[in-house]
Enzyme design. Structure first.
Site, PDB file in Angstrom:
ATOM      1  N   GLN A 131       1.072  -1.581  -0.183  1.00 37.00           N
ATOM      2  CA  GLN A 131       0.252   0.060   0.228  1.00 37.00           C
ATOM      3  C   GLN A 131       0.883   1.428  -0.166  1.00 37.00           C
ATOM      4  O   GLN A 131       2.306   1.417   0.686  1.00 37.00           O
ATOM      5  CB  GLN A 131      -1.166  -0.379   1.140  1.00 37.00           C
ATOM      6  CG  GLN A 131      -1.742  -1.115   1.518  1.00 37.00           C
ATOM      7  CD  GLN A 131      -2.653  -1.139   0.305  1.00 37.00           C
ATOM      8  OE1 GLN A 131      -3.272  -0.173   0.421  1.00 37.00           O
ATOM      9  NE2 GLN A 131      -3.392  -1.675  -0.395  1.00 37.00           N
ATOM     10  N   LYS A 147      -0.214   7.976   6.084  1.00 34.32           N
ATOM     11  CA  LYS A 147      -1.366   7.511   5.132  1.00 34.32           C
ATOM     12  C   LYS A 147      -2.419   8.546   4.302  1.00 34.32           C
ATOM     13  O   LYS A 147      -3.380   8.543   5.046  1.00 34.32           O
ATOM     14  CB  LYS A 147      -2.078   5.444   5.448  1.00 34.32           C
ATOM     15  CG  LYS A 147      -1.243   4.951   5.444  1.00 34.32           C
ATOM     16  CD  LYS A 147      -1.659   3.481   6.312  1.00 34.32           C
ATOM     17  CE  LYS A 147      -0.657   2.412   6.582  1.00 34.32           C
ATOM     18  NZ  LYS A 147      -1.996   0.972   6.319  1.00 34.32           N
ATOM     19  N   ASP A 166      -6.290   0.547   1.785  1.00 32.90           N
ATOM     20  CA  ASP A 166      -6.850   0.665   2.386  1.00 32.90           C
ATOM     21  C   ASP A 166      -7.689   2.041   3.164  1.00 32.90           C
ATOM     22  O   ASP A 166      -7.658   2.755   2.485  1.00 32.90           O
ATOM     23  CB  ASP A 166      -5.813   1.191   3.699  1.00 32.90           C
ATOM     24  CG  ASP A 166      -4.376  -0.019   4.069  1.00 32.90           C
ATOM     25  OD1 ASP A 166      -4.911  -1.212   3.674  1.00 32.90           O
ATOM     26  OD2 ASP A 166      -3.529   0.306   4.163  1.00 32.90           O
ATOM     27  N   ILE A 252       1.119   7.824  11.983  1.00 36.37           N
ATOM     28  CA  ILE A 252       0.918   6.434  12.227  1.00 36.37           C
ATOM     29  C   ILE A 252       2.451   6.692  13.185  1.00 36.37           C
ATOM     30  O   ILE A 252       3.563   6.928  12.361  1.00 36.37           O
ATOM     31  CB  ILE A 252       0.963   5.358  11.636  1.00 36.37           C
ATOM     32  CG1 ILE A 252      -0.618   5.828  11.274  1.00 36.37           C
ATOM     33  CG2 ILE A 252       0.747   3.866  12.354  1.00 36.37           C
ATOM     34  CD1 ILE A 252      -0.433   4.347  10.179  1.00 36.37           C
ATOM     35  N   TYR A 253       1.976   6.871  14.948  1.00 34.43           N
ATOM     36  CA  TYR A 253       3.855   7.612  15.185  1.00 34.43           C
ATOM     37  C   TYR A 253       3.818   5.580  15.359  1.00 34.43           C
ATOM     38  O   TYR A 253       3.873   4.219  15.046  1.00 34.43           O
ATOM     39  CB  TYR A 253       3.169   7.539  16.778  1.00 34.43           C
ATOM     40  CG  TYR A 253       4.599   7.376  17.764  1.00 34.43           C
ATOM     41  CD1 TYR A 253       4.860   9.285  17.894  1.00 34.43           C
ATOM     42  CD2 TYR A 253       5.171   7.032  18.004  1.00 34.43           C
ATOM     43  CE1 TYR A 253       5.742   9.902  18.543  1.00 34.43           C
ATOM     44  CE2 TYR A 253       6.668   7.857  18.549  1.00 34.43           C
ATOM     45  CZ  TYR A 253       6.812   8.869  19.030  1.00 34.43           C
ATOM     46  OH  TYR A 253       7.832   9.322  19.648  1.00 34.43           O
ATOM     47  N   ILE A 254       5.915   5.346  14.773  1.00 40.30           N
ATOM     48  CA  ILE A 254       6.481   3.905  14.628  1.00 40.30           C
ATOM     49  C   ILE A 254       6.868   3.612  15.965  1.00 40.30           C
ATOM     50  O   ILE A 254       6.971   4.191  16.889  1.00 40.30           O
ATOM     51  CB  ILE A 254       7.961   4.313  13.876  1.00 40.30           C
ATOM     52  CG1 ILE A 254       6.794   5.105  12.476  1.00 40.30           C
ATOM     53  CG2 ILE A 254       8.716   3.287  13.629  1.00 40.30           C
ATOM     54  CD1 ILE A 254       8.401   5.551  11.481  1.00 40.30           C
ATOM     55  N   ASP A 314      -7.412  -9.195   6.905  1.00 45.04           N
ATOM     56  CA  ASP A 314      -6.588  -9.231   5.793  1.00 45.04           C
ATOM     57  C   ASP A 314      -4.959  -9.521   7.231  1.00 45.04           C
ATOM     58  O   ASP A 314      -4.160  -8.992   6.443  1.00 45.04           O
ATOM     59  CB  ASP A 314      -5.952  -7.864   4.917  1.00 45.04           C
ATOM     60  CG  ASP A 314      -5.378  -8.229   3.934  1.00 45.04           C
ATOM     61  OD1 ASP A 314      -5.074  -9.293   3.420  1.00 45.04           O
ATOM     62  OD2 ASP A 314      -4.766  -7.159   3.614  1.00 45.04           O
TER      63      ASP A 314
END
Length: 421
Positions: A131, A147, A166, A252-254, A314
């Site tokens: 994605q 994203k 997504d 999105i916090y890694i 998924d």
């Protein structure tokens, strides 16, 4: 016929009825070694029966909910901050095993605001995976993943459970669902509207800029469209800005630390003409119990409940941190609000195991309050509302199914199905 003959005939008829009833019972339940049902269809019939006879406590609000609600609202309330660098350090220090953040911490509201407001300083393609994702640097070199939006909220994704791209808001919803159910195994996620021209293209490295098409119309107005770099990325499928070049997306916090990728025992074949062994074998979990540590199995069962509620089918692989399961990549949720794919719950109904703490927590949010509290928590997010009313109804409907499946397992295993690991 004399009286004795009538009595004998009655006894024979009764025995025959009992035999037929028992035969039907064992064919339906297929007590198969451990009392598991014969097929998913038999299970579905049983679940329908259970749902028609759910106890009132599953349908009404739990009095304990209000205490949890107040704590959650206080913890996740947006709060002003002064030093982003300090908050990055706090968030990087939080994770322990698979718990990405603490149950309650006064810094959470500040961290969420930091993710929403800190300026973007650099952007590049994150080429791995199927994605479109971007690697974004905020102030003080803090890295996060971006994203973009592909679909409007109301669009229904037809096809298989894993169909489509997504759904960006699913990542934010998954974060709040994890917080509410105490599955604090998801990344911290916020919604954010970014400017494709000023914040992505202008801050992008040369490779990223090459994956952004710039078109100019007859009036000289520019249109920026991103296709990025990934396994399925191509110039025919792009994300374009509006008239102001803005696009919706999520940051999105890694999760800090080393993550190991592992194949799920309940992986799908992703082939229309081929089914995985677990899809037909209702005793599939028996062998897993001998191969896998109980704590890992319980993690996967918790994950199946989490995924079922949001309809994420998924999770062909899962990640672990310090040997515990973390819930990374939740974007394939909320495809079709009208469908409930029961097989996502296979780990629960095949193993009939569950953490006692998970069961207690699930019961706190009975009576329609699960989506209510998530709705209130997410009102401060830039992308609110995260999901449609139809999807909210779907979440509540599926929670009742989870209650019914646990009741079914309790019929088989009793209280010994609950574990304290």
């Amino acid at each position: 016929m004399n009286k004795r003959s009538v009595i004998i005939a009655g006894i024979v008829a009764s025995l025959l009825g009992l035999a037929l009833g028992a035969n039907f019972y064992f064919m339906y339940y297929l007590s198969a070694e451990e009392g598991h049902l014969a097929s998913v269809r038999a299970l579905e019939n049983m679940i329908r029966h259970k749902m028609r006879h759910l106890k009132p406590n599953y349908l009404n609000r739990n009095p304990r909910f209000f205490m949890f609600r107040n704590k959650l609202l206080k913890n996740y309330k947006a709060a002003p901050y002064e030093n982003a660098s300090v908050l990055w350090d706090i968030a990087n220090w939080w994770p322990h095993e698979n718990e990405v953040y603490p149950l309650y911490d006064s810094s959470m509201g500040q961290l969420l605001e930091t993710l929403r407001r800190e300026p973007i300083t650099r952007v590049s393609n994150l080429g791995r995976g199927t994605q479109l994702k971007l690697l974004v640097r905020l102030s003080h070199q803090q890295k996060v993943i971006f994203k973009p939006q592909w679909y409007p909220r109301e669009e229904v994704i037809d096809g298989m459970i894993y169909s489509g791209k997504d759904r960006h808001t699913a990542e934010v919803y998954a974060f709040y669902l994890g917080a509410v159910l105490d599955f604090r195994w998801t990344p911290i996620v916020v919604g954010r509207v970014v400017n494709l021209k000023k914040e992505i293209y202008a801050k992008g490295d040369p490779e990223l800029q090459q994956t952004i098409n710039i078109e100019t119309d007859e009036d000289g107005r520019e249109k920026y469209c991103l296709f990025g770099k990934c396994h399925y990325c191509n110039e025919e499928e792009t994300v374009c800005g509006d008239e102001r070049h803005n696009i919706e997306g999520v940051l999105i916090y890694i999760v800090p630390g080393t993550l190991a990728k592992r194949r799920s025992p309940w992986q799908r074949t992703y082939k229309d003409d081929k089914r995985a062994p677990w899809e037909d074998d209702m005793t599939y979990c028996k062998s897993l119990k001998n191969k896998m540590e109980t704590i890992r199995l319980l993690d996967l069962i918790d994950a199946s409940i989490f995924d079922y509620l949001i309809q994420n089918g998924d999770r062909h692989h899962y990640e672990t941190r310090e040997e515990r399961v973390v819930l990374i990549d939740n974007g394939k949720a909320f495809g079709n609000p009208n469908k409930d794919h029961l097989d996502i719950l296979a780990p629960l109904y095949q193993c009939c195991l569950l953490r006692k703490s998970t069961w207690d927590r699930l019961q706190v949010f009975s009576g329609g309050v699960l989506t209510e509290i998530i709705d209130r928590l997410s009102k401060q997010d830039a992308l609110y509302p995260l999901i449609t009313d139809k999807h909210k109804k779907g979440v509540e409907r599926r929670l009742l199914v989870v209650y019914a499946v646990v009741e079914h397992c309790m019929d088989i295993e009793g209280d010994k199905m609950f574990k304290t690991l």
